[in-house]
Design a protein around this motif. Structure first.
Motif, PDB file in Angstrom:
ATOM      1  N   PHE A 345     -54.543 -21.220   9.455  1.00  0.00           N
ATOM      2  CA  PHE A 345     -54.861 -19.883   8.974  1.00  0.00           C
ATOM      3  C   PHE A 345     -53.564 -19.238   8.512  1.00  0.00           C
ATOM      4  O   PHE A 345     -52.640 -19.057   9.298  1.00  0.00           O
ATOM      5  N   GLY A 346     -53.473 -18.913   7.238  1.00  0.00           N
ATOM      6  CA  GLY A 346     -52.253 -18.290   6.745  1.00  0.00           C
ATOM      7  C   GLY A 346     -52.199 -18.273   5.233  1.00  0.00           C
ATOM      8  O   GLY A 346     -52.828 -19.078   4.554  1.00  0.00           O
ATOM      9  N   VAL A 347     -51.456 -17.302   4.707  1.00  0.00           N
ATOM     10  CA  VAL A 347     -51.206 -17.179   3.272  1.00  0.00           C
ATOM     11  C   VAL A 347     -49.700 -17.241   3.078  1.00  0.00           C
ATOM     12  O   VAL A 347     -48.966 -16.452   3.671  1.00  0.00           O
ATOM     13  N   PHE A 348     -49.218 -18.174   2.261  1.00  0.00           N
ATOM     14  CA  PHE A 348     -47.792 -18.415   2.109  1.00  0.00           C
ATOM     15  C   PHE A 348     -47.411 -18.382   0.632  1.00  0.00           C
ATOM     16  O   PHE A 348     -48.175 -18.804  -0.234  1.00  0.00           O
ATOM     17  N   LYS A 349     -46.216 -17.930   0.348  1.00  0.00           N
ATOM     18  CA  LYS A 349     -45.728 -17.904  -1.028  1.00  0.00           C
ATOM     19  C   LYS A 349     -45.365 -19.313  -1.493  1.00  0.00           C
ATOM     20  O   LYS A 349     -44.678 -20.046  -0.803  1.00  0.00           O
ATOM     21  N   ARG A 350     -45.809 -19.665  -2.685  1.00  0.00           N
ATOM     22  CA  ARG A 350     -45.491 -20.990  -3.230  1.00  0.00           C
ATOM     23  C   ARG A 350     -44.053 -21.065  -3.736  1.00  0.00           C
ATOM     24  O   ARG A 350     -43.555 -22.153  -4.002  1.00  0.00           O
ATOM     25  N   GLY A 351     -43.402 -19.920  -3.853  1.00  0.00           N
ATOM     26  CA  GLY A 351     -42.042 -19.913  -4.369  1.00  0.00           C
ATOM     27  C   GLY A 351     -40.983 -20.200  -3.327  1.00  0.00           C
ATOM     28  O   GLY A 351     -39.795 -20.188  -3.634  1.00  0.00           O
ATOM     29  N   LYS A 352     -41.384 -20.461  -2.065  1.00  0.00           N
ATOM     30  CA  LYS A 352     -40.422 -20.711  -1.002  1.00  0.00           C
ATOM     31  C   LYS A 352     -40.098 -22.201  -0.898  1.00  0.00           C
ATOM     32  O   LYS A 352     -40.918 -23.046  -1.252  1.00  0.00           O
ATOM     33  N   PRO A 353     -38.894 -22.543  -0.382  1.00  0.00           N
ATOM     34  CA  PRO A 353     -38.588 -23.956  -0.104  1.00  0.00           C
ATOM     35  C   PRO A 353     -39.582 -24.518   0.900  1.00  0.00           C
ATOM     36  O   PRO A 353     -40.196 -23.777   1.682  1.00  0.00           O
ATOM     37  N   LEU A 354     -39.716 -25.821   0.910  1.00  0.00           N
ATOM     38  CA  LEU A 354     -40.687 -26.464   1.796  1.00  0.00           C
ATOM     39  C   LEU A 354     -40.441 -26.134   3.257  1.00  0.00           C
ATOM     40  O   LEU A 354     -41.385 -25.915   4.021  1.00  0.00           O
ATOM     41  N   SER A 355     -39.186 -26.090   3.675  1.00  0.00           N
ATOM     42  CA  SER A 355     -38.891 -25.837   5.089  1.00  0.00           C
ATOM     43  C   SER A 355     -39.423 -24.486   5.549  1.00  0.00           C
ATOM     44  O   SER A 355     -39.804 -24.327   6.716  1.00  0.00           O
TER      45      SER A 355
END
Length: 384
Positions: A345-355
């Protein structure tokens, strides 16, 4: 617009809320903060969850994703009436959503951290020539006499007037691009996707072909617009919808955001109507699995967030979420131990590094290691 807030204070309030120790005044402060800084309300319809606890988890996750005022906005019902009922214990996400990701000591980087994808695409012309499109641009426009970038008048390709040229736009793993067709229809291509289309539409149909994933905002016309994928055809007159039709996936999913579409199964041998079709209303999804076409009610945000620069993992299994990470970060995912089956469950920015994304997913109890073998970066998912 959302105003600047003291995230340290919010963390303090959130921790008290988590433990059920908020005073009446602090509860009012927390509710006042959300109603003041949120540019859009939040709700998760209960029919999208399997249980009351899952419903609360989804609602809580949406609240977290809105703290920095940058998550996608939508027209929905305020969460405030639910505030008193929300139980925050036992949730697989934390207030790490609030602050910049700390040094991720638990992520072993044998190679440089994996950066996110970006604007990458190749344009294939009728004669087979290919053009690598600018990564400084986000999209191209097909005009009457040529193809240009969205905000530049200079032509990339000259098109002969009156001649219909077959064209193709392809994105690699880790790439995305936008295309405006000759009729004004706008298409967003996700990673590892190809759209085949004519330089201009003629006749009584507007037909394109998709492999991979694309979001369509179709220009209204009396001429039907059709999107063909392997074994399926979507017909519209003017609407917004998403199609996920990767050949590596067992299902093709058509999600309607607004308007009306008709999804029809095609005979794989003759590419003709196989006799099974569904009419979608906004908020519905047609799922093609083999020769079966099923209709479901879904949260469209989960299937269109990529277009706005987000991963929406609400309710996804790790396998489904990691498939998205594979395409966007151009990595290979392998598992140590059992393949995990819990829900994210979560919404994350695609512009962030994988880590940074992995740091948030670690709250589910998984661990990760990024390695490089044979020139290919691999993500080891550790579930022991």
């Amino acid at each position: 617009m959302a105003k600047q807030v003291d995230t340290v204070r919010l963390q303090e309030l959130a921790n008290k809320w988590l433990t059920g120790t908020l005073s009446k005044e602090e509860q009012q402060e927390f509710e006042h903060w959300f109603n003041e800084v949120s540019d859009a309300p939040i709700d998760v319809p209960s029919f999208h969850a399997q249980s009351e606890d899952e419903h609360k988890q989804r609602l809580y996750t949406r609240i977290l994703s809105r703290i920095d005022g940058e998550a996608p906005k939508r027209k929905i019902t305020r969460w405030l009436p639910y505030a008193a009922a929300i139980v925050l214990a036992g949730i697989a996400v934390t207030w790490s959503f609030l602050a910049p990701t700390p040094n991720d000591e638990w992520v072993t980087l044998d190679v440089q951290d994996v950066r996110p994808g970006g604007n990458k695409a190749t344009l294939t012309l009728a004669d087979g020539r290919t053009i690598s499109l600018s990564e400084a641009q986000s999209g191209i426009v097909v005009g009457d006499n040529g193809i240009t970038y969205q905000n530049q008048p200079e032509e990339i390709v000259n098109l002969k007037a009156g001649v219909v040229n077959p064209l193709a736009l392809s994105t690699p793993r880790g790439g995305t691009y936008q295309l405006t067709l000759s009729d004004g229809t706008v298409v967003w291509l996700n990673a590892a996707s190809t759209l085949t289309y004519p330089s201009r539409f003629i006749g009584d149909e507007r037909i394109v072909e998709l492999e991979g994933e694309g979001y369509f905002e179709v220009a209204k016309s009396t001429v039907p617009f059709k999107v063909k994928t392997l074994g399926q055809e979507v017909e519209v007159l003017g609407t917004a919808f998403n199609i996920s039709a990767y050949s590596s996936q067992p299902e093709t999913k058509t999600t309607l955001v607004e308007g009306r579409v008709k999804v029809t199964l095609l005979n794989p041998d003759s590419d003709r109507d196989a006799g099974s079709s569904r009419i979608l209303a906004p908020g519905q999804q047609a799922t093609k699995s083999g020769s079966v076409l099923a209709l479901h009610t879904v949260d469209t945000d989960s299937y269109t967030a990529w277009k706005n620069g987000y991963f929406n993992f609400d309710g996804l299994t790790p396998a489904a979420a990691f498939t998205q990470l594979e395409r966007w970060y151009d990595i290979e995912v392998v598992y140590q131990g059992k393949v995990p089956t819990m829900r994210f469950f979560g919404v994350f920015k695609r512009g962030k590094p994988l880590s940074s994304v992995l740091a948030m997913l670690k709250e589910s109890g998984l661990d990760f290691k990024i390695t490089q073998q044979g020139g290919k970066r691999k993500l080891l998912v550790i579930n022991e």
